[in-house]
Design a protein around this motif. Structure first.
Motif, PDB file in Angstrom:
ATOM      1  N   GLN A  34      42.004  44.496  37.506  1.00  0.00           N
ATOM      2  CA  GLN A  34      41.881  45.950  37.547  1.00  0.00           C
ATOM      3  C   GLN A  34      42.696  46.541  36.404  1.00  0.00           C
ATOM      4  O   GLN A  34      43.664  45.931  35.947  1.00  0.00           O
ATOM      5  CB  GLN A  34      42.423  46.513  38.858  1.00  0.00           C
ATOM      6  CG  GLN A  34      41.608  46.186  40.073  1.00  0.00           C
ATOM      7  CD  GLN A  34      42.151  46.883  41.310  1.00  0.00           C
ATOM      8  OE1 GLN A  34      43.352  47.061  41.476  1.00  0.00           O
ATOM      9  NE2 GLN A  34      41.254  47.276  42.197  1.00  0.00           N
ATOM     10  N   THR A  62      37.613  45.182  36.741  1.00  0.00           N
ATOM     11  CA  THR A  62      37.161  44.557  35.505  1.00  0.00           C
ATOM     12  C   THR A  62      36.500  43.216  35.819  1.00  0.00           C
ATOM     13  O   THR A  62      36.764  42.599  36.845  1.00  0.00           O
ATOM     14  CB  THR A  62      38.331  44.329  34.524  1.00  0.00           C
ATOM     15  OG1 THR A  62      39.313  43.505  35.143  1.00  0.00           O
ATOM     16  CG2 THR A  62      38.955  45.662  34.105  1.00  0.00           C
ATOM     17  N   SER A 142      33.071  45.178  30.136  1.00  0.00           N
ATOM     18  CA  SER A 142      33.427  45.091  31.548  1.00  0.00           C
ATOM     19  C   SER A 142      34.876  44.669  31.742  1.00  0.00           C
ATOM     20  O   SER A 142      35.357  44.592  32.866  1.00  0.00           O
ATOM     21  CB  SER A 142      32.532  44.059  32.250  1.00  0.00           C
ATOM     22  OG  SER A 142      31.177  44.362  32.079  1.00  0.00           O
ATOM     23  N   THR A 143      35.568  44.375  30.636  1.00  0.00           N
ATOM     24  CA  THR A 143      36.935  43.848  30.722  1.00  0.00           C
ATOM     25  C   THR A 143      38.004  44.893  30.421  1.00  0.00           C
ATOM     26  O   THR A 143      39.168  44.697  30.774  1.00  0.00           O
ATOM     27  CB  THR A 143      37.155  42.678  29.743  1.00  0.00           C
ATOM     28  OG1 THR A 143      37.047  43.157  28.387  1.00  0.00           O
ATOM     29  CG2 THR A 143      36.139  41.570  29.982  1.00  0.00           C
ATOM     30  N   MET A 144      37.617  45.963  29.749  1.00  0.00           N
ATOM     31  CA  MET A 144      38.592  46.980  29.337  1.00  0.00           C
ATOM     32  C   MET A 144      37.960  48.360  29.414  1.00  0.00           C
ATOM     33  O   MET A 144      36.760  48.497  29.508  1.00  0.00           O
ATOM     34  CB  MET A 144      39.065  46.701  27.904  1.00  0.00           C
ATOM     35  CG  MET A 144      39.770  45.367  27.747  1.00  0.00           C
ATOM     36  SD  MET A 144      40.107  44.961  26.018  1.00  0.00           S
ATOM     37  CE  MET A 144      41.160  46.308  25.554  1.00  0.00           C
ATOM     38  N   PRO A 155      35.716  50.812  32.567  1.00  0.00           N
ATOM     39  CA  PRO A 155      34.970  49.602  32.205  1.00  0.00           C
ATOM     40  C   PRO A 155      33.570  49.638  32.821  1.00  0.00           C
ATOM     41  O   PRO A 155      33.368  50.222  33.876  1.00  0.00           O
ATOM     42  CB  PRO A 155      35.782  48.464  32.833  1.00  0.00           C
ATOM     43  CG  PRO A 155      37.087  49.046  33.223  1.00  0.00           C
ATOM     44  CD  PRO A 155      36.905  50.523  33.359  1.00  0.00           C
TER      45      PRO A 155
END
Length: 188
Positions: A34, A62, A142-144, A155
């Motif tokens: 997260q 994330t 999707s990671t940041m 994200p």
């Protein structure tokens, strides 16, 4: 001989079922963490196309993965501008260029983007009873998120195909319904 096979077939069946279940379980995509949101500086989050802006103190999930890709991969289609000044923010990752909203282009969630392996390749998108071929030009990270590099937006979920207006038009979706829609996609 027959008692031997009967005696060992039940345990063998149990082992095979467990191995298959573990294999399927290993292929599932789970959250990787997260991030904590912060309010963007004034006028720093472009809300074109009804984009969300991060909220102070809210936690955002994330992912480093996406669901498995098949010939009929379920996804959520979202709306994005890939133009200079649009809500997509920076130039596209694949070619460091901006792209016209009149061109069918997409960004894929991090796992599907797969370190750029789909860059400048086409995908088929099926929705609203129609299909369109679109060029992959970017990653929907999707990671940041929640920073200047991501236009202070959260994200992406792990199942997003973020598409230009041209994709929505080609699928025949009325403009009043643009935003989010369930679709299927595949590599072209």
């Amino acid at each position: 001989m027959r008692t031997f096979s009967m005696r060992f077939s039940a345990p063998l069946l149990v082992v095979l079922v467990l191995a298959y279940t573990l294999h399927i379980e290993a292929q599932q995509c789970r959250p990787s963490g997260q991030i904590r949101g912060t309010n963007p500086p004034p006028d720093q989050c472009n809300q074109e196309n009804d984009s969300d802006c991060c909220k102070d103190g809210k936690y955002y999930t994330t992912y480093k993965c996406s669901p498995l890709v098949s010939s009929h991969t379920k996804a959520t289609l979202t709306l994005n501008s890939f133009e200079d000044g649009g809500d997509g923010g920076a130039p596209s990752e694949c070619d460091n260029q901006y792209h016209s909203d009149d061109t069918p282009v997409v960004a894929l969630s991090t796992g599907w983007y797969n370190h750029g392996s789909r860059c400048l390749n086409y995908v088929n998108i099926h929705g609203n009873g129609k299909s369109v071929k679109a060029l992959v030009v970017d990653e929907c990270d999707s990671t940041m998120g929640c920073d200047s590099d991501h236009d202070y937006q959260p994200p992406c979920a792990n199942n997003i195909v973020d598409a230009s207006k041209a994709v929505w038009k080609a699928l025949g979706v009325p403009e009043s319904d643009w935003g989010e829609m369930d679709i299927y996609w595949s590599d072209a």
